[in-house]
Design an enzyme around this catalytic site. Structure first.
Site, PDB file in Angstrom:
ATOM      1  N   SER A 176       0.823  -1.218   0.000  1.00 17.54           N
ATOM      2  CA  SER A 176       0.000   0.000   0.000  1.00 17.54           C
ATOM      3  C   SER A 176       0.857   1.269   0.000  1.00 17.54           C
ATOM      4  O   SER A 176       2.028   1.249   0.386  1.00 17.54           O
ATOM      5  CB  SER A 176      -0.903   0.021   1.237  1.00 17.54           C
ATOM      6  OG  SER A 176      -1.645  -1.163   1.340  1.00 17.54           O
TER       7      SER A 176
HETATM    8  N1  SAH Z   1      -1.137  -3.655   3.666  1.00 12.24           N
HETATM    9  C1  SAH Z   1      -0.657  -4.604   2.685  1.00 12.24           C
HETATM   10  C2  SAH Z   1      -1.640  -4.596   1.549  1.00 12.24           C
HETATM   11  C3  SAH Z   1      -1.510  -5.705   0.595  1.00 12.24           C
HETATM   12  S1  SAH Z   1      -2.682  -5.662  -0.737  1.00 12.24           S
HETATM   13  C4  SAH Z   1       0.731  -4.160   2.240  1.00 12.24           C
HETATM   14  O1  SAH Z   1       0.990  -2.952   2.329  1.00 12.24           O
HETATM   15  O2  SAH Z   1       1.525  -4.965   1.794  1.00 12.24           O
HETATM   16  C5  SAH Z   1      -4.073  -6.466  -0.017  1.00 12.24           C
HETATM   17  C6  SAH Z   1      -3.905  -7.912   0.325  1.00 12.24           C
HETATM   18  O3  SAH Z   1      -5.179  -8.415   0.730  1.00 12.24           O
HETATM   19  C7  SAH Z   1      -3.443  -8.798  -0.831  1.00 12.24           C
HETATM   20  O4  SAH Z   1      -2.272  -9.456  -0.477  1.00 12.24           O
HETATM   21  C8  SAH Z   1      -4.623  -9.783  -1.016  1.00 12.24           C
HETATM   22  O5  SAH Z   1      -4.206 -11.080  -1.397  1.00 12.24           O
HETATM   23  C9  SAH Z   1      -5.251  -9.769   0.357  1.00 12.24           C
HETATM   24  N2  SAH Z   1      -6.658 -10.211   0.397  1.00 12.24           N
HETATM   25  C10 SAH Z   1      -7.641  -9.964  -0.504  1.00 12.24           C
HETATM   26  N3  SAH Z   1      -8.790 -10.533  -0.110  1.00 12.24           N
HETATM   27  C11 SAH Z   1      -8.528 -11.170   1.063  1.00 12.24           C
HETATM   28  C12 SAH Z   1      -9.309 -11.950   1.966  1.00 12.24           C
HETATM   29  N4  SAH Z   1     -10.599 -12.189   1.749  1.00 12.24           N
HETATM   30  N5  SAH Z   1      -8.720 -12.443   3.073  1.00 12.24           N
HETATM   31  C13 SAH Z   1      -7.390 -12.198   3.318  1.00 12.24           C
HETATM   32  N6  SAH Z   1      -6.606 -11.481   2.504  1.00 12.24           N
HETATM   33  C14 SAH Z   1      -7.160 -10.961   1.386  1.00 12.24           C
END
Ligand code: SAH
Length: 211
Positions: free
Chosen positions: A60
């Protein structure tokens, strides 16, 4: 420029953009974002923008994370639920700001990578699960039956009810709500009387995928 100097500039940028919570700024000053980005993007680690991680997901944008963390009013006694571990960068920030972090990621390779990095960084207050976080922390049991703070890092089409019910009384949850490339950051607070929700500007997250 050394990463430490770039990190200090990022913190100045966050402060100029309106982030005032000193604990949030201190966490950004401490956590090395270059550890969590993919090696080929390390030179861009301190640009205030999201970057690709594996499997079509993103780390993010720092300012967006900072805005969400500020809304959470984190205390060092908090137990936090994070949905979407992704790179693990935000998990590290949360681990600096709260007592305990429970984080769920649906994509196993991403979770395993984040687990490895966060262990290398010596965090001992992060619990990991692989699976669908849209239902909350499954098989919840004390002390992780409910959470003072909840942060959803992927966009939900509606506030996920299964997650919201795990918010403790006096708790705060932040979640991007909407579809496509534009969502609104929603802040849910819970009191003894029930839930209330407020909206806080636009944002863009990858979708929350519920199985
Ligand atoms: N805060 C993290 C954001 C990663 S992007 C960072 O800065 O690295 C969002 C993440 O949410 C992705 O890795 C995606 O695979 C995950 N995601 C999407 N739907 C989800 C769900 N239902 N349960 C768990 N993770 C999920």
């Amino acid at each position: 420029m050394r990463f430490a100097d770039q990190r200090a500039l990022l913190v100045q940028d966050l402060a100029r953009s309106g982030i005032t919570d000193e604990r949030v700024l201190a966490a950004f000053a401490k956590v090395p974002r270059e550890v969590y980005v993919l090696p080929q993007y390390r030179d861009y680690a301190y640009r205030n923008q999201p970057l690709p991680i594996d499997l079509g997901q993103t780390i993010s944008q720092p300012l967006m994370i900072a805005i969400m963390l500020e809304h959470l009013e984190l205390k060092d006694t908090d137990t936090v639920l994070e949905i979407g571990t992704g790179s693990g960068y935000q998990s590290a920030l949360l681990a600096e700001l709260a007592q305990t972090v429970c984080t769920i990621e649906r994509l196993e390779p991403l979770s395993l990578r984040a687990q490895g990095l966060l262990k290398e960084q010596a965090y001992k207050n992060i619990h990991f699960r692989i699976g669908d976080g849209a239902q909350g922390w499954q098989k919840a049991y004390p002390p992780f039956k409910e959470f003072n703070k909840i942060i959803v890092s992927a966009a939900a089409t509606d506030i996920p009810a299964g997650v919201r019910k795990q918010l403790a009384v006096d708790g705060i949850m932040v979640v991007p709500v909407g579809s496509g490339y534009y969502q609104i950051l929603n802040k849910v607070t819970r009191t003894a009387e029930g839930f209330s929700t407020s909206q806080h500007g636009g944002c863009t997250f990858v979708p929350l995928i519920s199985t």
